[in-house]
Design a protein around this motif. Structure first.
Motif, PDB file in Angstrom:
ATOM      1  N   ALA A  44       4.845   3.201 -12.342  1.00  0.00           N
ATOM      2  CA  ALA A  44       3.796   3.345 -11.335  1.00  0.00           C
ATOM      3  C   ALA A  44       3.135   1.985 -11.140  1.00  0.00           C
ATOM      4  O   ALA A  44       3.000   1.210 -12.089  1.00  0.00           O
ATOM      5  CB  ALA A  44       2.769   4.369 -11.796  1.00  0.00           C
ATOM      6  N   ARG A  76       0.011   1.533  -9.827  1.00  0.00           N
ATOM      7  CA  ARG A  76      -1.450   1.589  -9.894  1.00  0.00           C
ATOM      8  C   ARG A  76      -1.953   0.818 -11.118  1.00  0.00           C
ATOM      9  O   ARG A  76      -1.505   1.035 -12.236  1.00  0.00           O
ATOM     10  CB  ARG A  76      -1.916   3.036  -9.969  1.00  0.00           C
ATOM     11  CG  ARG A  76      -3.415   3.168  -9.854  1.00  0.00           C
ATOM     12  CD  ARG A  76      -3.799   4.602  -9.565  1.00  0.00           C
ATOM     13  NE  ARG A  76      -5.198   4.672  -9.233  1.00  0.00           N
ATOM     14  CZ  ARG A  76      -6.111   5.221 -10.025  1.00  0.00           C
ATOM     15  NH1 ARG A  76      -5.743   5.744 -11.168  1.00  0.00           N
ATOM     16  NH2 ARG A  76      -7.360   5.240  -9.648  1.00  0.00           N
ATOM     17  N   GLY A  77      -2.862  -0.115 -10.882  1.00  0.00           N
ATOM     18  CA  GLY A  77      -3.440  -0.915 -11.955  1.00  0.00           C
ATOM     19  C   GLY A  77      -2.633  -2.144 -12.328  1.00  0.00           C
ATOM     20  O   GLY A  77      -3.043  -2.931 -13.177  1.00  0.00           O
ATOM     21  N   SER A 115       0.809  -1.223   0.000  1.00  0.00           N
ATOM     22  CA  SER A 115       0.000   0.000   0.000  1.00  0.00           C
ATOM     23  C   SER A 115       0.844   1.275   0.000  1.00  0.00           C
ATOM     24  O   SER A 115       0.426   2.295  -0.534  1.00  0.00           O
ATOM     25  CB  SER A 115      -0.968  -0.002   1.179  1.00  0.00           C
ATOM     26  OG  SER A 115      -0.264  -0.094   2.393  1.00  0.00           O
ATOM     27  N   HIS A 162      -2.685  -1.526 -17.084  1.00  0.00           N
ATOM     28  CA  HIS A 162      -1.379  -0.917 -16.831  1.00  0.00           C
ATOM     29  C   HIS A 162      -0.644  -0.688 -18.139  1.00  0.00           C
ATOM     30  O   HIS A 162      -0.995  -1.276 -19.165  1.00  0.00           O
ATOM     31  CB  HIS A 162      -0.572  -1.837 -15.913  1.00  0.00           C
ATOM     32  CG  HIS A 162       0.590  -1.173 -15.274  1.00  0.00           C
ATOM     33  ND1 HIS A 162       1.837  -1.172 -15.840  1.00  0.00           N
ATOM     34  CD2 HIS A 162       0.711  -0.474 -14.129  1.00  0.00           C
ATOM     35  CE1 HIS A 162       2.676  -0.503 -15.067  1.00  0.00           C
ATOM     36  NE2 HIS A 162       2.006  -0.067 -14.023  1.00  0.00           N
ATOM     37  N   ASP A 219       4.249   3.475  -4.495  1.00  0.00           N
ATOM     38  CA  ASP A 219       3.640   4.126  -5.662  1.00  0.00           C
ATOM     39  C   ASP A 219       4.335   3.740  -6.964  1.00  0.00           C
ATOM     40  O   ASP A 219       3.715   3.684  -8.016  1.00  0.00           O
ATOM     41  CB  ASP A 219       3.704   5.649  -5.519  1.00  0.00           C
ATOM     42  CG  ASP A 219       2.867   6.156  -4.361  1.00  0.00           C
ATOM     43  OD1 ASP A 219       1.772   5.611  -4.142  1.00  0.00           O
ATOM     44  OD2 ASP A 219       3.318   7.090  -3.675  1.00  0.00           O
ATOM     45  N   GLU A 220       5.655   3.484  -6.868  1.00  0.00           N
ATOM     46  CA  GLU A 220       6.451   3.118  -8.038  1.00  0.00           C
ATOM     47  C   GLU A 220       7.378   1.970  -7.660  1.00  0.00           C
ATOM     48  O   GLU A 220       7.745   1.816  -6.502  1.00  0.00           O
ATOM     49  CB  GLU A 220       7.324   4.289  -8.497  1.00  0.00           C
ATOM     50  CG  GLU A 220       6.570   5.495  -8.968  1.00  0.00           C
ATOM     51  CD  GLU A 220       7.510   6.611  -9.402  1.00  0.00           C
ATOM     52  OE1 GLU A 220       7.164   7.304 -10.358  1.00  0.00           O
ATOM     53  OE2 GLU A 220       8.589   6.781  -8.784  1.00  0.00           O
TER      54      GLU A 220
END
Length: 159
Positions: free
Chosen positions: A105, A107-108, A78, A140, A81-82
């Protein structure tokens, strides 16, 4: 989702200890039969420590280190981020080549676990990386079903 991390850590510790202490010192060339013996023991360790504990059934022709392990998902922590990744480039004459490492990144990013990874398979094992395949449903910049290597420290393992 249940945490697969403790079972995977226990397996990895057993794998590394057996290889580093008992098998690696006996490997003098890559044709040594002890490599085949270790692969069999490694597979049994994985089935006993990870699959039995987590209720994972492996397909009949499953090959550890090549096939995605059913049900084990590799999810970014969590706070991350990267992360640094290497994506597959090409596979020729039995050799996998890789694109240069890149920070992306998370995310996804949805990943399926294949195995723990390090570049030197026959030296002292420390396995700080994870070999994965991006999920077909991954949203992504890395294409779905891509083979990638990520840093273990940035990810959790869930069932």
């Amino acid at each position: 989702m249940p945490n697969a991390g403790p079972a995977l850590s226990e397996y990895l510790e057993a794998r590394q200890h057996l290889w580093n202490v008992y098998f690696r010192p006996k490997v003098h060339d890559l044709r040594n039969v002890i490599l085949d013996d270790f692969e069999q023991i490694d597979f049994l360790l994985f089935k006993s420590i990870v699959c039995s504990e987590l209720g994972i059934l492996l397909p009949d022709k499953f090959v550890l280190g090549q096939d995605c392990v059913p049900d084990i998902k590799v999810m970014p922590k969590s706070a991350v981020d990267e992360t640094l990744v290497m994506t597959e480039k090409d596979f020729n004459n039995g050799t996998q080549t890789w694109n240069a490492p890149a920070v992306v990144a998370v995310r996804g990013l949805k990943l399926n676990f294949i195995d723990f990874f390090q570049w030197d398979h026959y030296g002292v094992l420390s396995m700080a990386h994870v070999l994965c395949r991006t999920s077909p449903s991954s949203q992504h910049q890395i294409a779905p079903n891509s083979l990638i290597v990520v840093e273990k420290k940035d990810f959790d393992f869930l069932v």
